[in-house]
Motif scaffolding. Structure first.
Motif, short mmCIF file in Angstrom:
data_model
loop_
_atom_site.label_atom_id
_atom_site.label_comp_id
_atom_site.label_asym_id
_atom_site.label_seq_id
_atom_site.Cartn_x
_atom_site.Cartn_y
_atom_site.Cartn_z
N ARG A 252 59.87 -41.40 27.75
CA ARG A 252 58.70 -41.24 26.89
C ARG A 252 58.21 -42.60 26.41
O ARG A 252 56.99 -42.84 26.34
CB ARG A 252 59.02 -40.34 25.71
CG ARG A 252 57.85 -40.20 24.74
CD ARG A 252 58.16 -39.32 23.55
NE ARG A 252 58.31 -37.93 23.94
CZ ARG A 252 58.25 -36.91 23.08
NH1 ARG A 252 58.03 -37.14 21.80
NH2 ARG A 252 58.40 -35.67 23.49
N GLN A 293 55.10 -42.60 35.35
CA GLN A 293 54.42 -42.63 34.05
C GLN A 293 53.17 -43.50 34.08
O GLN A 293 52.17 -43.18 33.42
CB GLN A 293 55.38 -43.10 32.96
CG GLN A 293 56.67 -42.29 32.85
CD GLN A 293 56.44 -40.80 32.76
OE1 GLN A 293 55.61 -40.33 31.98
NE2 GLN A 293 57.17 -40.04 33.56
N ASP A 311 58.16 -32.55 31.14
CA ASP A 311 58.45 -33.76 30.37
C ASP A 311 57.18 -34.47 29.92
O ASP A 311 57.24 -35.42 29.14
CB ASP A 311 59.28 -34.74 31.23
CG ASP A 311 60.70 -34.25 31.44
OD1 ASP A 311 61.10 -33.29 30.76
OD2 ASP A 311 61.40 -34.83 32.29
N TRP A 312 56.03 -34.05 30.43
CA TRP A 312 54.78 -34.74 30.10
C TRP A 312 53.92 -33.96 29.11
O TRP A 312 52.85 -34.39 28.75
CB TRP A 312 53.95 -34.94 31.37
CG TRP A 312 54.59 -35.85 32.37
CD1 TRP A 312 55.58 -36.76 32.14
CD2 TRP A 312 54.27 -35.94 33.75
NE1 TRP A 312 55.90 -37.41 33.30
CE2 TRP A 312 55.12 -36.93 34.31
CE3 TRP A 312 53.37 -35.30 34.57
CZ2 TRP A 312 55.07 -37.28 35.64
CZ3 TRP A 312 53.32 -35.65 35.90
CH2 TRP A 312 54.17 -36.62 36.43
N TRP A 314 54.16 -33.54 26.01
CA TRP A 314 53.92 -34.34 24.81
C TRP A 314 52.72 -35.26 25.01
O TRP A 314 51.93 -35.50 24.12
CB TRP A 314 55.14 -35.18 24.44
CG TRP A 314 55.37 -36.28 25.41
CD1 TRP A 314 56.13 -36.25 26.55
CD2 TRP A 314 54.79 -37.58 25.37
NE1 TRP A 314 56.05 -37.44 27.21
CE2 TRP A 314 55.25 -38.28 26.52
CE3 TRP A 314 53.93 -38.24 24.50
CZ2 TRP A 314 54.87 -39.58 26.81
CZ3 TRP A 314 53.56 -39.55 24.78
CH2 TRP A 314 54.03 -40.20 25.92
#
Length: 323
Positions: A252, A293, A311-312, A314
């Motif tokens: 992140r 990313q 996971d993306w 957010w």
């Protein structure tokens, strides 16, 4: 209305290099990244095939004697050990294509605002010798190309965990190129060069400190120097699971960094040519995920987000708050 999708540069040769068994360099990551982007819906025709660098341009950065010995296989064994690869014709062809790919990315960025190269970041190559898996300094050659095109000020914003020592030395006396390196203090190279802006991070630095360093450095350099182009080395060897990194940045954190760099430059109207830089996890899937990313951030900024991954989630909600 969103902007055009970012330009993409790739060549299959990036992963077509035979290395000794268990060699430290993750040569398969370029193909894995290309395949992952296609699985996310990026069509093959969206990628430009990289072309070999113009040797006349490369000679504006690298010493002719070094280039001659390198390309003909006449570097001595000690010099090749410093580079870290066994010599082969394929190695030279791959290196010239990778340099050419970063130059193409720079040309695309100057035309359209943003381009991403699925290789690049060979910042340990000096004018007269190679080092640390770097034969030719693509960042330096691309910056010289931009100056030749009439760009007055280039910022090389290097976020690889290792200091961009070769780049710093090459442009030590070139005021039109601002070199910046945010790197691990206790990591390779042992003898650091002096960039225009160096920020050495403590081992185990995690997301808050790391992102603050990136933000403060970028904002300061953009405000002070007002570059007309940013060449961004988006190395992911800052990751907490990287075998060589020594930092503690999460996936992140890398995503937030990449969004921060690209969005700040977009807001300022500054073109960005980005390269993927270093990353040394042996888990190729995780390594690829970390490199992705940069591409997620670029497509989201263009208003064409790639299909969301758990996971993306957010990022879709929080990314506008990071700009």
């Amino acid at each position: 209305m969103g902007r055009a999708a970012p330009g993409l540069i790739y060549h299959p040769i990036y992963s077509e290099l035979e290395l000794p068994y268990r060699h430290r360099y993750p040569i398969g990551k370029y193909r894995a990244l290309y395949q992952a982007l296609q699985q996310l819906g990026v069509p093959a025709h969206a990628f430009q095939l990289s072309e070999s660098a113009d040797l006349a341009l490369v000679r504006q950065i690298h010493q002719p004697d070094y280039l001659q010995a390198l390309c003909t296989g006449k570097l001595d064994a000690k010099a090749m050990r410093r580079i870290g690869f066994p010599w082969s014709e394929q190695l030279i062809r791959r290196s010239l294509l990778s340099v050419g790919g970063t130059v193409q990315s720079t040309a695309l960025a100057l035309q359209h605002g943003l381009a991403l190269h699925l290789s690049g970041g060979y910042h340990h190559a000096f004018a007269g010798y190679g080092s640390g898996f770097c034969l030719l300094n693509d960042l330096a050659v691309a910056a010289r190309y931009a100056l030749n095109q009439g760009v007055h000020k280039v910022l090389i914003f290097d976020c690889d965990v290792h200091q961009g020592d070769g780049t710093a030395a090459i442009f030590a006396n070139e005021p039109a190129v601002i070199t910046c390196s945010l790197h691990g203090e206790k990591n390779f190279p042992y003898h650091k060069q002096q960039s225009d802006w160096d920020l050495a991070l403590d081992s185990n630095s995690a997301d808050p400190d790391y992102l603050a360093a990136v933000e403060q450095s970028l904002d300061y350099l953009l405000r002070l120097h007002q570059p007309e182009l940013v060449i961004y080395d988006a190395g992911i060897d800052v990751h907490q699971q990287d075998d060589l990194g020594l930092l503690a940045v999460s996936t992140r954190g890398i995503a937030q960094r990449d969004w921060l760099v690209l969005s700040r430059c977009q807001q300022a109207g500054i073109p960005v040519a980005a390269v993927i830089g270093g990353g040394y996890q042996r888990d190729l899937a995780q390594l690829t995920h970390s490199h992705l990313q940069l591409f997620f951030a670029a497509f989201a900024l263009a208003g064409q987000p790639l299909p969301s991954h758990p996971d993306w989630q957010w990022a879709l909600a929080e990314a506008p708050l990071l700009a």
